[in-house]
Design a protein around this motif. Sequence first.
Motif, short mmCIF file in Angstrom:
data_model
loop_
_atom_site.label_atom_id
_atom_site.label_comp_id
_atom_site.label_asym_id
_atom_site.label_seq_id
_atom_site.Cartn_x
_atom_site.Cartn_y
_atom_site.Cartn_z
N ASP A 1 18.86 39.99 43.81
CA ASP A 1 17.74 40.28 42.92
C ASP A 1 18.11 41.13 41.71
O ASP A 1 17.23 41.57 40.97
CB ASP A 1 16.62 40.98 43.71
N VAL A 2 19.40 41.33 41.48
CA VAL A 2 19.84 42.23 40.41
C VAL A 2 19.33 41.79 39.04
O VAL A 2 18.92 42.62 38.22
CB VAL A 2 21.38 42.36 40.42
N VAL A 3 19.34 40.51 38.77
CA VAL A 3 18.93 40.03 37.45
C VAL A 3 17.50 40.48 37.12
O VAL A 3 17.20 40.87 35.99
CB VAL A 3 19.03 38.49 37.37
N ASP A 4 16.64 40.48 38.13
CA ASP A 4 15.25 40.87 37.91
C ASP A 4 15.02 42.36 38.06
O ASP A 4 14.21 42.95 37.33
CB ASP A 4 14.34 40.12 38.90
N ILE A 5 15.73 43.00 39.00
CA ILE A 5 15.46 44.39 39.33
C ILE A 5 16.30 45.37 38.51
O ILE A 5 15.77 46.36 37.99
CB ILE A 5 15.72 44.64 40.84
N ARG A 6 17.60 45.10 38.39
CA ARG A 6 18.51 46.01 37.68
C ARG A 6 19.52 45.20 36.89
O ARG A 6 20.69 45.09 37.27
CB ARG A 6 19.23 46.95 38.66
N PRO A 7 19.09 44.60 35.77
CA PRO A 7 20.00 43.73 35.01
C PRO A 7 21.25 44.45 34.52
O PRO A 7 22.27 43.80 34.25
CB PRO A 7 19.13 43.25 33.85
N GLN A 8 21.19 45.79 34.42
CA GLN A 8 22.38 46.53 33.99
C GLN A 8 23.49 46.48 35.04
O GLN A 8 24.63 46.85 34.74
CB GLN A 8 22.02 47.99 33.69
N ASP A 9 23.17 46.00 36.24
CA ASP A 9 24.17 45.94 37.31
C ASP A 9 24.74 44.53 37.51
O ASP A 9 25.47 44.30 38.48
CB ASP A 9 23.55 46.41 38.64
N ARG A 10 24.42 43.62 36.62
CA ARG A 10 24.97 42.27 36.75
C ARG A 10 26.50 42.30 36.75
O ARG A 10 27.11 42.94 35.90
CB ARG A 10 24.46 41.38 35.62
N GLY A 11 27.08 41.60 37.71
CA GLY A 11 28.53 41.56 37.83
C GLY A 11 29.13 42.69 38.64
O GLY A 11 30.35 42.76 38.81
N ALA A 12 28.30 43.58 39.16
CA ALA A 12 28.83 44.71 39.92
C ALA A 12 29.49 44.23 41.21
O ALA A 12 28.95 43.39 41.93
CB ALA A 12 27.70 45.69 40.25
N ASN A 13 30.65 44.77 41.50
CA ASN A 13 31.33 44.55 42.77
C ASN A 13 32.39 45.64 42.92
O ASN A 13 33.55 45.46 42.55
CB ASN A 13 31.96 43.17 42.86
N THR A 14 31.97 46.75 43.46
CA THR A 14 32.83 47.93 43.52
C THR A 14 34.13 47.64 44.24
O THR A 14 35.22 47.93 43.72
CB THR A 14 32.08 49.07 44.24
N ALA A 15 34.07 47.07 45.44
CA ALA A 15 35.27 46.86 46.25
C ALA A 15 36.24 45.88 45.60
O ALA A 15 37.44 46.16 45.47
CB ALA A 15 34.88 46.39 47.64
N VAL A 16 35.73 44.73 45.17
CA VAL A 16 36.61 43.70 44.61
C VAL A 16 37.29 44.18 43.34
O VAL A 16 38.49 43.97 43.13
CB VAL A 16 35.82 42.40 44.36
N LYS A 17 36.56 44.86 42.49
CA LYS A 17 37.17 45.33 41.24
C LYS A 17 38.23 46.37 41.49
O LYS A 17 39.27 46.40 40.81
CB LYS A 17 36.09 45.85 40.30
N LEU A 18 38.02 47.23 42.49
CA LEU A 18 39.05 48.22 42.83
C LEU A 18 40.27 47.54 43.43
O LEU A 18 41.41 47.87 43.09
CB LEU A 18 38.48 49.25 43.80
N LEU A 19 40.07 46.57 44.29
CA LEU A 19 41.19 45.83 44.89
C LEU A 19 41.99 45.09 43.83
O LEU A 19 43.23 45.06 43.87
CB LEU A 19 40.67 44.86 45.94
N ASP A 20 41.29 44.51 42.88
CA ASP A 20 41.98 43.80 41.79
C ASP A 20 42.72 44.76 40.87
O ASP A 20 43.76 44.42 40.29
CB ASP A 20 40.97 42.98 40.98
N HIS A 21 42.17 45.96 40.70
CA HIS A 21 42.77 46.94 39.79
C HIS A 21 44.02 47.58 40.38
O HIS A 21 44.91 48.01 39.64
CB HIS A 21 41.74 48.02 39.47
N PHE A 22 44.09 47.63 41.71
CA PHE A 22 45.25 48.23 42.39
C PHE A 22 45.84 47.21 43.37
O PHE A 22 45.85 47.43 44.58
CB PHE A 22 44.83 49.50 43.14
N PRO A 23 46.36 46.08 42.87
CA PRO A 23 46.75 44.98 43.76
C PRO A 23 47.92 45.29 44.68
O PRO A 23 48.07 44.64 45.72
CB PRO A 23 47.09 43.85 42.78
N LEU A 24 48.76 46.25 44.31
CA LEU A 24 49.94 46.55 45.12
C LEU A 24 49.69 47.67 46.12
O LEU A 24 50.53 47.93 46.98
CB LEU A 24 51.12 46.91 44.22
N LYS A 25 48.56 48.32 46.02
CA LYS A 25 48.24 49.41 46.94
C LYS A 25 47.51 48.86 48.16
O LYS A 25 46.87 47.80 48.09
CB LYS A 25 47.39 50.48 46.24
N THR A 26 47.58 49.59 49.27
CA THR A 26 46.95 49.12 50.49
C THR A 26 46.09 50.21 51.14
O THR A 26 46.31 51.41 50.93
CB THR A 26 48.00 48.66 51.53
#
Length: 419
Positions: free
Chosen positions: A19-44
Amino acid sequence: MAKFVVVVLDGFGVGEMPDVVDIRPQDRGANTAVKLLDHFPLKTLPTLEKLGLMNITGLTRSRMQPSAIANWGTAKLAHFGCDTFMGHQEIMGTRPKPPLIKPFQESIDAIEQALTQAGYTTARITRDTLQLLLVEGCVVIGDNLEADLGQVYNLTANFNLINFDEVKQIGRIVRGANAVSRNIAFGGLIPSMDQVFNAIETKADKHGQQAYIGVNAPDSGAYDQGFQVVHLGYGVDALTQVPHQLHQVGIHTYLYGKVADIVQNETGTSYTSVVDTDQVFSLLLADLQQHEGFFCANVQETDLSGHQQDPKRYWSILEKADRGLAAVIDTLNRGDVLIVMADHGNDPFIGHTKHTREQVPLMVYSPAITGVQVGYRDTLADIGASVTDFFGAPQPESGRSLLAPLTFNLNPTESHDTE
């Protein structure tokens, strides 16, 4: 009796709500975990990897892989917005009720009338045509200027002039006279009320009109000495929540960190005002080695890193939490349960400093249960319902236990760990 442990990685969401598009459009595309994993691909994060983090996120650039032995799923937010306070009330079994979004100006008359009827002396303070309430000359009530505007009212008190118990009573009266998401009653040993009055500020609405008025909490001096606080949520009944329900059957509740600050636990043990991640786990581990019951810990520094839009700090806190979780697992016996989850998102790449409305991970560990998908849950309250189910206590207001598939797959002749 056994141990049921919930660790909340505050703000560690796994993708925007539908429901983000209707409720909080400023959060479109949010994905905390995936973006952090992609940003630190060699870390575990080896413990979270074994618990099923990659099963939940799907493919990323990270070197980490899905776990065949993990028990995992996700949960949606049933509360409006993406609030730490309401997230934890929901975890404890509350059925969230939609709050109003209303500037304090629109509630001041009803609040003043309720306080006057209860015998309190009130006066109004005016700034830029907007008004605050002053109660008994030492408690100032207005908008919270740090949260989403219009959703929270603050009561800022000087404990040199009034005690905390009386402030809590005033807070309960105020709570009954408005329907915004949260009222926060707090204060400290402030040298002079002038310091509070000088911290009064106004803020504009989205149209540029001055609409909100409150006390800048850090500038007021309330945090400097003798700080105490109680959070009063809209539609939150502590008598239907997990700690109270467990107490009915003799089970003790232990709370650590932010969850201890915001969840009522009068019959249990609460370690309040603990922010440091290592200290949260140190306190938790000490109790796990000595006691049984229900344990819930909040790792707040992940959330703070999201607010700061600081991915590097966020990841370093996740590494600390990962080590802490490994130590927690070492204390668990057959039949004990650990759930690692979040309360909302806080994407450090989103471009704003507020929470993000995201689904949360559910990683479930018990020494003798492996490879179970616990499903895509509709509310965080399923965790609270699972806790009371586990201990045979009355169910909370909301939620559906997720233990059935875990119990079904339990083979009493086998025991597994996360290796």
